[in-house]
Scaffold this motif. Structure first.
Motif: not given
Length: 163
Positions: A66-71, A81-86, A124-128
């Motif tokens: 996702s865009v969040e991963d790259h950022a 908003g990050c992906t599980m892969c990220g 998708m990451v929805v919480g930490h």
């Protein structure tokens, strides 16, 4: 004699260039045939920037980042908003994971890392949450609140007649 060495060097150089081209093509094809999750997890241990770029390019081609991963790659952090892969690429493989299917084709997973719990839903990451001694990780299923009956009395079909 010099011409002989010159031609020998030219042959060696040509073979070296072709060998490197074959090795590069092999690495590209091995990335294309590798499983997506394997690429995500293996990225964490890479040190060569060329390999990292190739992995990111392949995962982007597959639509896994996702865009969040790259950022957040450079910052080394995982946000909503990050992906599980990220997340795997940034933090590596988790210490533990627990999943639950909450709807058809929808899974919610808690990933346990050294300092945080990360909750993903459908990849998708929805919480930490910060890990604190003596506290349990977030629940996979939220408790359903009690509901009140509707404010209007409703007679089912076949019930009492109004007229």
């Amino acid at each position: 004699m010099i011409k002989k060495y010159f031609s020998l060097n030219a042959i060696l150089l040509a073979s070296l260039v072709s060998f490197n081209g074959i090795a590069l093509a092999d690495s590209d094809s091995s990335l294309e045939s590798a499983k997506t999750l394997t690429l995500c997890v293996d990225y964490f241990d890479l040190t060569d920037s060329a390999q990292k770029t190739a992995y990111i390019k392949e995962l982007d081609r597959r639509g896994q980042l996702s865009v969040e991963d790259h950022a957040n790659f450079a910052k080394g952090q995982v946000v909503n908003g990050c992906t599980m892969c990220g997340m795997y690429m940034t933090l590596g493989k988790p210490l533990s994971e627990t999943s639950k299917q909450i709807r058809p084709m929808v899974f919610k997973t808690v990933h346990v890392y050294d300092s945080h719990y990360y909750v993903t839903q459908s990849g998708m990451v929805v919480g930490h949450y910060e890990r604190k001694p003596g506290e349990m990780p977030p629940k996979l299923s939220e408790s359903v609140p009690e509901t009140q009956a509707p404010p209007v009395l409703f007679n089912a079909p076949g019930g009492s007649k109004h007229h």
